[in-house]
Scaffold this motif. Structure first.
Motif, PDB file in Angstrom:
ATOM      1  N   ASP A 108       0.834  -1.208   0.000  1.00 20.83           N
ATOM      2  CA  ASP A 108       0.000   0.000   0.000  1.00 20.83           C
ATOM      3  C   ASP A 108       0.870   1.260   0.000  1.00 20.83           C
ATOM      4  N   ALA A 109       1.948   1.242   0.756  1.00 19.58           N
ATOM      5  CA  ALA A 109       2.852   2.401   0.787  1.00 19.58           C
ATOM      6  C   ALA A 109       3.457   2.639  -0.593  1.00 19.58           C
ATOM      7  N   TYR A 110       3.810   1.565  -1.278  1.00 18.35           N
ATOM      8  CA  TYR A 110       4.377   1.708  -2.616  1.00 18.35           C
ATOM      9  C   TYR A 110       3.349   2.275  -3.594  1.00 18.35           C
ATOM     10  N   MET A 111       2.101   1.868  -3.450  1.00 21.16           N
ATOM     11  CA  MET A 111       1.072   2.374  -4.362  1.00 21.16           C
ATOM     12  C   MET A 111       0.853   3.871  -4.187  1.00 21.16           C
ATOM     13  N   LYS A 112       1.063   4.394  -2.995  1.00 21.90           N
ATOM     14  CA  LYS A 112       0.974   5.847  -2.799  1.00 21.90           C
ATOM     15  C   LYS A 112       2.065   6.555  -3.588  1.00 21.90           C
ATOM     16  N   ILE A 113       3.239   5.961  -3.604  1.00 23.03           N
ATOM     17  CA  ILE A 113       4.350   6.539  -4.368  1.00 23.03           C
ATOM     18  C   ILE A 113       4.069   6.446  -5.861  1.00 23.03           C
ATOM     19  N   VAL A 114       3.545   5.307  -6.308  1.00 25.48           N
ATOM     20  CA  VAL A 114       3.201   5.140  -7.726  1.00 25.48           C
ATOM     21  C   VAL A 114       2.155   6.177  -8.132  1.00 25.48           C
ATOM     22  N   ALA A 115       1.129   6.354  -7.307  1.00 26.20           N
ATOM     23  CA  ALA A 115       0.085   7.333  -7.618  1.00 26.20           C
ATOM     24  C   ALA A 115       0.670   8.743  -7.735  1.00 26.20           C
ATOM     25  N   ARG A 116       1.624   9.050  -6.881  1.00 22.59           N
ATOM     26  CA  ARG A 116       2.267  10.368  -6.936  1.00 22.59           C
ATOM     27  C   ARG A 116       3.137  10.509  -8.182  1.00 22.59           C
ATOM     28  N   ASP A 117       3.925   9.481  -8.487  1.00 21.21           N
ATOM     29  CA  ASP A 117       4.878   9.558  -9.601  1.00 21.21           C
ATOM     30  C   ASP A 117       4.238   9.404 -10.978  1.00 21.21           C
ATOM     31  N   TYR A 118       3.063   8.793 -11.021  1.00 24.23           N
ATOM     32  CA  TYR A 118       2.361   8.582 -12.292  1.00 24.23           C
ATOM     33  C   TYR A 118       0.941   9.122 -12.166  1.00 24.23           C
ATOM     34  N   PRO A 119       0.797  10.448 -12.182  1.00 23.66           N
ATOM     35  CA  PRO A 119      -0.513  11.047 -11.912  1.00 23.66           C
ATOM     36  C   PRO A 119      -1.599  10.691 -12.932  1.00 23.66           C
ATOM     37  N   THR A 120      -1.226  10.222 -14.111  1.00 15.90           N
ATOM     38  CA  THR A 120      -2.253   9.859 -15.094  1.00 15.90           C
ATOM     39  C   THR A 120      -2.728   8.416 -14.924  1.00 15.90           C
ATOM     40  N   VAL A 121      -2.089   7.670 -14.020  1.00 14.39           N
ATOM     41  CA  VAL A 121      -2.508   6.299 -13.751  1.00 14.39           C
ATOM     42  C   VAL A 121      -3.500   6.319 -12.583  1.00 14.39           C
ATOM     43  N   LYS A 122      -4.613   5.647 -12.769  1.00 21.01           N
ATOM     44  CA  LYS A 122      -5.599   5.547 -11.690  1.00 21.01           C
ATOM     45  C   LYS A 122      -5.202   4.381 -10.796  1.00 21.01           C
TER      46      LYS A 122
END
Length: 146
Positions: A108-122
């Motif tokens: 879950d912590a990694y997904m927060k980083i992914v969401a931040r780094d890839y703002p066009t990915v839902k």
């Protein structure tokens, strides 16, 4: 670092087609609540990176687990307490759930980083509730269920 791959037609302008669905667990926020405040802050803020926020903490947990694998349960509990990732009531009553919860917490912590780094990915995180996997079915309360 983990690898993310988008399958599709290669059209990078189609923002609606980029999705990640993470299957998580209610144990993730529970493990986060038991963690030392500095760990909670680093993992829940979404401000860090895999290499500075997640990997070192995950490595600490893996080292604690491996080093206490054949030791008495009390040694394992002590090691996790010492590094700031206690398992609360799960540490003694259901040690497998402690490790499972930590794995979900790091995911879950990694997904927060992914969401931040890839703002066009839902990015969505879903908890399906209790699923009768072998982890659950080893518990006396759930033996024989499907």
């Amino acid at each position: 670092a983990p690898l993310l791959r988008c399958d599709g037609d290669g059209d990078d302008d189609d923002d609606d087609s980029k999705r990640i669905v993470v299957v998580t667990s209610g144990l993730s926020p529970l493990m986060m609540s038991y963690a030392r405040p500095s760990h909670r802050d680093a993992l829940s803020s979404g401000d860090g990176t895999w290499d500075d926020a997640i990997r070192p903490r995950m490595d600490q947990c893996l080292e604690a687990h491996v080093s206490a694998e054949n030791a008495p349960l009390s040694t394992r509990i002590e090691k996790f307490d010492r590094i700031g990732f206690p398992g609360g009531p799960f540490a003694e009553a259901a040690p497998d759930f402690h490790m499972y919860g930590l794995a979900k917490m790091f995911g879950d912590a990694y997904m927060k980083i992914v969401a931040r780094d890839y703002p066009t990915v839902k990015v969505a995180s879903v908890d399906p509730g209790l699923v009768y996997t072998d982890l659950i079915l080893r518990m006396p309360k759930y033996r024989g269920k499907e």
